[in-house]
Design an enzyme around this catalytic site. Structure first.
Site, PDB file in Angstrom:
ATOM      1  N   HIS A  90     -93.079  21.507   9.048  1.00 42.58           N
ATOM      2  CA  HIS A  90     -91.709  21.172   9.453  1.00 42.58           C
ATOM      3  C   HIS A  90     -91.560  20.852  10.933  1.00 42.58           C
ATOM      4  CE1 HIS A  90     -91.803  25.300  10.930  1.00 42.58           C
ATOM      5  NE2 HIS A  90     -90.723  25.021  11.636  1.00 42.58           N
TER       6      HIS A  90
HETATM    7  C1  UD1 Z   1     -86.010  25.775  13.993  1.00 39.50           C
HETATM    8  C2  UD1 Z   1     -86.759  26.333  15.195  1.00 39.50           C
HETATM    9  C3  UD1 Z   1     -88.241  26.483  14.854  1.00 39.50           C
HETATM   10  C4  UD1 Z   1     -88.423  27.290  13.584  1.00 39.50           C
HETATM   11  C5  UD1 Z   1     -87.607  26.674  12.465  1.00 39.50           C
HETATM   12  C6  UD1 Z   1     -87.718  27.482  11.198  1.00 39.50           C
HETATM   13  C7  UD1 Z   1     -85.792  25.655  17.345  1.00 39.50           C
HETATM   14  C8  UD1 Z   1     -86.013  24.827  18.542  1.00 39.50           C
HETATM   15  N1  UD1 Z   1     -86.660  25.446  16.351  1.00 39.50           N
HETATM   16  O1  UD1 Z   1     -86.495  24.465  13.772  1.00 39.50           O
HETATM   17  O2  UD1 Z   1     -88.879  27.135  15.911  1.00 39.50           O
HETATM   18  O3  UD1 Z   1     -89.785  27.287  13.230  1.00 39.50           O
HETATM   19  O4  UD1 Z   1     -86.223  26.617  12.884  1.00 39.50           O
HETATM   20  O5  UD1 Z   1     -87.053  26.870  10.138  1.00 39.50           O
HETATM   21  O6  UD1 Z   1     -84.881  26.446  17.310  1.00 39.50           O
HETATM   22  N2  UD1 Z   1     -81.086  21.581   8.681  1.00 39.50           N
HETATM   23  C9  UD1 Z   1     -80.452  21.607   7.463  1.00 39.50           C
HETATM   24  N3  UD1 Z   1     -79.983  22.798   7.015  1.00 39.50           N
HETATM   25  C10 UD1 Z   1     -80.114  23.947   7.719  1.00 39.50           C
HETATM   26  C11 UD1 Z   1     -80.764  23.910   8.972  1.00 39.50           C
HETATM   27  C12 UD1 Z   1     -81.256  22.721   9.433  1.00 39.50           C
HETATM   28  O7  UD1 Z   1     -80.314  20.601   6.790  1.00 39.50           O
HETATM   29  O8  UD1 Z   1     -79.674  24.989   7.225  1.00 39.50           O
HETATM   30  C13 UD1 Z   1     -81.621  20.292   9.159  1.00 39.50           C
HETATM   31  C14 UD1 Z   1     -80.691  19.572  10.078  1.00 39.50           C
HETATM   32  O9  UD1 Z   1     -80.733  18.216   9.786  1.00 39.50           O
HETATM   33  C15 UD1 Z   1     -81.279  19.812  11.437  1.00 39.50           C
HETATM   34  C16 UD1 Z   1     -82.758  19.948  11.139  1.00 39.50           C
HETATM   35  O10 UD1 Z   1     -82.834  20.523   9.829  1.00 39.50           O
HETATM   36  O11 UD1 Z   1     -81.011  18.785  12.337  1.00 39.50           O
HETATM   37  C17 UD1 Z   1     -83.471  20.830  12.113  1.00 39.50           C
HETATM   38  O12 UD1 Z   1     -82.868  22.135  12.210  1.00 39.50           O
HETATM   39  P1  UD1 Z   1     -82.965  22.966  13.588  1.00 39.50           P
HETATM   40  O13 UD1 Z   1     -82.449  24.322  13.403  1.00 39.50           O
HETATM   41  O14 UD1 Z   1     -82.431  22.131  14.677  1.00 39.50           O
HETATM   42  O15 UD1 Z   1     -84.511  23.060  13.855  1.00 39.50           O
HETATM   43  P2  UD1 Z   1     -85.678  23.445  12.869  1.00 39.50           P
HETATM   44  O16 UD1 Z   1     -86.499  22.224  12.691  1.00 39.50           O
HETATM   45  O17 UD1 Z   1     -85.205  24.165  11.643  1.00 39.50           O
END
Ligand code: UD1
Length: 361
Positions: A209
């Site tokens: 991811h």
């Molecule tokens: C975040 C953490 C990462 C961790 C990961 C675990 C940071 C910088 N990164 O990355 O260290 O390993 O979480 O999962 O904080 N999204 C959804 N639904 C959700 C959450 C996210 O659809 O419930 C999608 C959104 O489009 C979002 C993307 O996933 O833009 C990324 O989510 P985000 O929390 O920004 O970062 P992660 O890649 O999950």
């Protein structure tokens, strides 16, 4: 003794797993602590958030910040803006932040500026790769934390080198493993692999991811390599939303032997992990869970902030190189060298951590 208020700030999936046992332990000691849970809402989909609260028995958050998705600055700024009034109002004796996500960063800075003692759970990890947002988040949180809760000896070395005092460092162990130990019997009875028609002990479990892999050119060759592996080993790949979005955009789907799944809850994922013959990942937590369970793990990154999982545990760094994925069946066949469970990864870490809080002046 006066009751201490402890605010635990969680935001993203791995945070829930790390903090569940700490919040539970605080809850078991109501004479000593008042436990307040803040959920930033960085992860908000039911299967990325709610299911973890339910399965891990974390009480409903006292405060929900609904920060949602956004750029790093937007996400961090929203956490800061929305947590400040809560911390000002609650005036806790300590704020606990786990791990390295944007929620950790935002909450840490606000607590430090309000001069509220800050405890960082999983302090001192370093990948020495500042292109990773998590590395920046860890460095900042550690630099302003008062209590540094560590789970490995190299974390102590990093923190001492960065000028922290020995008295601020507390080797409590790995709270994520507390959760695993507690949930294992329930996960064992689920038999998710069998329900998916896959023989336990044989398949490759995949989670990928990270932006470095998923957002660029590497996801396509990684999927081609997995298709090749899937001719020899069944592959199960529960997809993080970030990965799922990109796969859809690229028009890549799964097949019978390379199964793409929705994100799984904690119990279902642990059930698959317990049945996996091997694991391919770029997650931090999964490198540790496989080390605890003695399952060969291959990490598709150039570095790891968890080197103990390689030196003591079952982890192998493949590098951020999708071509190496095809070597996995061969590597699994020759795996089986010496490995061990690191010290204090034993299910009692949250208790040690809360004992430290109880001793605070
Ligand atoms: C975040 C953490 C990462 C961790 C990961 C675990 C940071 C910088 N990164 O990355 O260290 O390993 O979480 O999962 O904080 N999204 C959804 N639904 C959700 C959450 C996210 O659809 O419930 C999608 C959104 O489009 C979002 C993307 O996933 O833009 C990324 O989510 P985000 O929390 O920004 O970062 P992660 O890649 O999950």
């Amino acid at each position: 003794m006066e009751r201490r208020t402890v605010v635990s700030v969680v935001g993203a999936r791995p945070n829930f797993v790390k903090m569940a046992p700490v919040i539970a332990e605080l809850g078991r000691r109501p004479g000593e602590f008042r436990s307040v849970v803040v959920h930033t809402g960085q992860h908000y989909d039911a299967e990325m958030s709610q299911i973890f609260f339910e399965e891990l028995g974390v009480p409903e958050p006292d405060h929900l910040l609904d920060v949602g998705s956004g750029t790093h600055a937007v996400q961090t700024a929203r956490v800061m803006e929305r947590i400040e009034p809560i911390l000002s109002e609650e005036r806790p004796d300590v704020v606990l932040v786990p791990g390295d996500v944007n929620s950790t960063l935002g909450a840490s800075v606000v607590a430090a500026k309000l001069q509220i003692p800050l405890g960082h759970v999983e302090a001192g990890l370093r990948s020495f790769d500042r292109s990773m947002p998590e590395e920046i988040n860890r460095i900042v949180a550690d630099s302003i934390a008062d209590l540094l809760f560590i789970h490995s000896p190299e974390a102590r070395e990093h923190l001492l080198r960065e000028g922290h005092g020995e008295e601020d460092i507390h080797f409590v162990g790995n709270t994520m493993i507390d959760t695993l130990v507690r949930m294992r019997p329930r996960a064992e009875s689920l038999e998710v692999a069998r329900r998916l028609g896959v023989e336990p002990g044989t398949f490759l479990l995949v989670t990928l991811h990270r932006p470095a892999l998923v957002d660029g050119e590497l996801l396509e060759p990684a999927m081609r390599a997995l298709e090749e592996v899937a001719r020899e080993l069944r592959v199960l790949f529960p997809c993080h939303p970030r990965t799922a979005h990109r796969l859809r955009a690229l028009g890549i789907g799964g097949s019978e032997s390379l199964r793409l799944l929705e994100p799984l809850g904690y119990l279902e994922f642990l059930s698959l992990l317990l049945g996996a013959g091997s694991v391919l990942t770029d997650s931090g937590g999964i490198q540790e869970e496989t080390t605890y369970l003695g399952i060969p793990c291959f990490t598709l990154r150039d570095n790891t902030e968890r080197p103990l999982t390689c030196s003591v545990g079952t982890n192998t760094l493949l590098g951020l190189d999708p071509r190496r994925i095809v070597e996995i069946p061969q590597l699994v066949a020759s795996a089986g060298g010496e490995h061990a469970v690191p010290e204090r990864w034993d299910g009692a870490s949250a208790q040690r951590l809360v004992d430290v809080l109880a001793r605070l002046a």
